[in-house]
Design a protein around this motif. Structure first.
Motif, mmCIF file in Angstrom:
data_model
loop_
_atom_site.group_PDB
_atom_site.id
_atom_site.type_symbol
_atom_site.label_atom_id
_atom_site.label_comp_id
_atom_site.label_asym_id
_atom_site.label_seq_id
_atom_site.Cartn_x
_atom_site.Cartn_y
_atom_site.Cartn_z
ATOM 1 N N UNK A 115 0.844 -1.205 0.000
ATOM 2 C CA UNK A 115 0.000 0.000 0.000
ATOM 3 C C UNK A 115 0.875 1.250 0.000
ATOM 4 N N UNK A 116 1.899 1.241 0.813
ATOM 5 C CA UNK A 116 2.809 2.387 0.913
ATOM 6 C C UNK A 116 3.468 2.667 -0.436
ATOM 7 N N UNK A 117 3.956 1.634 -1.101
ATOM 8 C CA UNK A 117 4.601 1.815 -2.403
ATOM 9 C C UNK A 117 3.612 2.311 -3.452
ATOM 10 N N UNK A 118 2.406 1.791 -3.417
ATOM 11 C CA UNK A 118 1.392 2.179 -4.400
ATOM 12 C C UNK A 118 0.940 3.622 -4.199
ATOM 13 N N UNK A 119 0.795 4.041 -2.942
ATOM 14 C CA UNK A 119 0.244 5.368 -2.663
ATOM 15 C C UNK A 119 1.294 6.483 -2.599
ATOM 16 N N UNK A 120 2.559 6.152 -2.560
ATOM 17 C CA UNK A 120 3.603 7.183 -2.470
ATOM 18 C C UNK A 120 3.489 8.237 -3.573
ATOM 19 N N UNK A 121 3.339 7.842 -4.861
ATOM 20 C CA UNK A 121 3.214 8.875 -5.892
ATOM 21 C C UNK A 121 1.931 9.712 -5.740
ATOM 22 N N UNK A 122 0.897 9.109 -5.194
ATOM 23 C CA UNK A 122 -0.354 9.850 -4.989
ATOM 24 C C UNK A 122 -0.150 10.901 -3.902
ATOM 25 N N UNK A 123 0.532 10.530 -2.832
ATOM 26 C CA UNK A 123 0.831 11.499 -1.770
ATOM 27 C C UNK A 123 1.667 12.653 -2.314
ATOM 28 N N UNK A 124 2.646 12.338 -3.160
ATOM 29 C CA UNK A 124 3.469 13.396 -3.756
ATOM 30 C C UNK A 124 2.619 14.335 -4.596
ATOM 31 N N UNK A 125 1.741 13.761 -5.408
ATOM 32 C CA UNK A 125 0.847 14.577 -6.232
ATOM 33 C C UNK A 125 -0.051 15.436 -5.345
ATOM 34 N N UNK A 126 -0.579 14.859 -4.281
ATOM 35 C CA UNK A 126 -1.461 15.615 -3.382
ATOM 36 C C UNK A 126 -0.774 16.823 -2.782
ATOM 37 N N UNK A 127 0.466 16.660 -2.385
ATOM 38 C CA UNK A 127 1.211 17.766 -1.798
ATOM 39 C C UNK A 127 1.398 18.886 -2.823
#
Length: 117
Positions: A39-51
């Motif tokens: 989950x962490x690996x999958x969501x990392x780019x999403x968190x970056x985009x969100x920021x």
């Protein structure tokens, strides 16, 4: 404009996460380290985009390019963070998931409408 592209990408992630929520089953254990790492690996780019999205959206609000309140941008980011976890752990009822999803789409659509005027 960069914010328009980020917002469209944000909407694409929403669609993918909703598919995950609808198709996946909850993990057998919420303490499963391997599942957490996936989950962490999958969501990392999403968190970056969100920021990045939040920074650009707040700047657009500050410059009065869009008629939204800063708290709406911040809440949308927070809702997306919740939605990401719920999409994998499937730990909320469908109604709550749909409410979060709808509120995010509402702000993203409004933001896109105002930016594209």
């Amino acid at each position: 404009m960069e914010l328009i592209q980020e917002t469209k990408q944000f909407k694409n992630y929403l669609e993918v996460l909703e598919e995950k929520y609808n198709e996946n089953k909850p993990p057998e254990s919420k303490k499963d380290r391997q599942f957490f790492q996936m989950v962490k690996n999958y969501t990392a780019p999403i968190y970056d985009l969100l920021t990045e999205w939040e920074n650009h959206a707040l700047q657009a609000v500050k410059e009065r390019q869009v008629n939204l309140h800063p708290q709406q941008i911040t809440s949308t980011k927070e809702n997306m963070e919740l939605l990401m976890l719920h999409s994998f752990y499937i730990d909320v009822k469908r109604k709550r998931y749909k409410e979060l999803n709808h509120s995010i789409y509402f702000i993203l659509d409004r933001l896109l409408d105002e930016l594209q005027k």
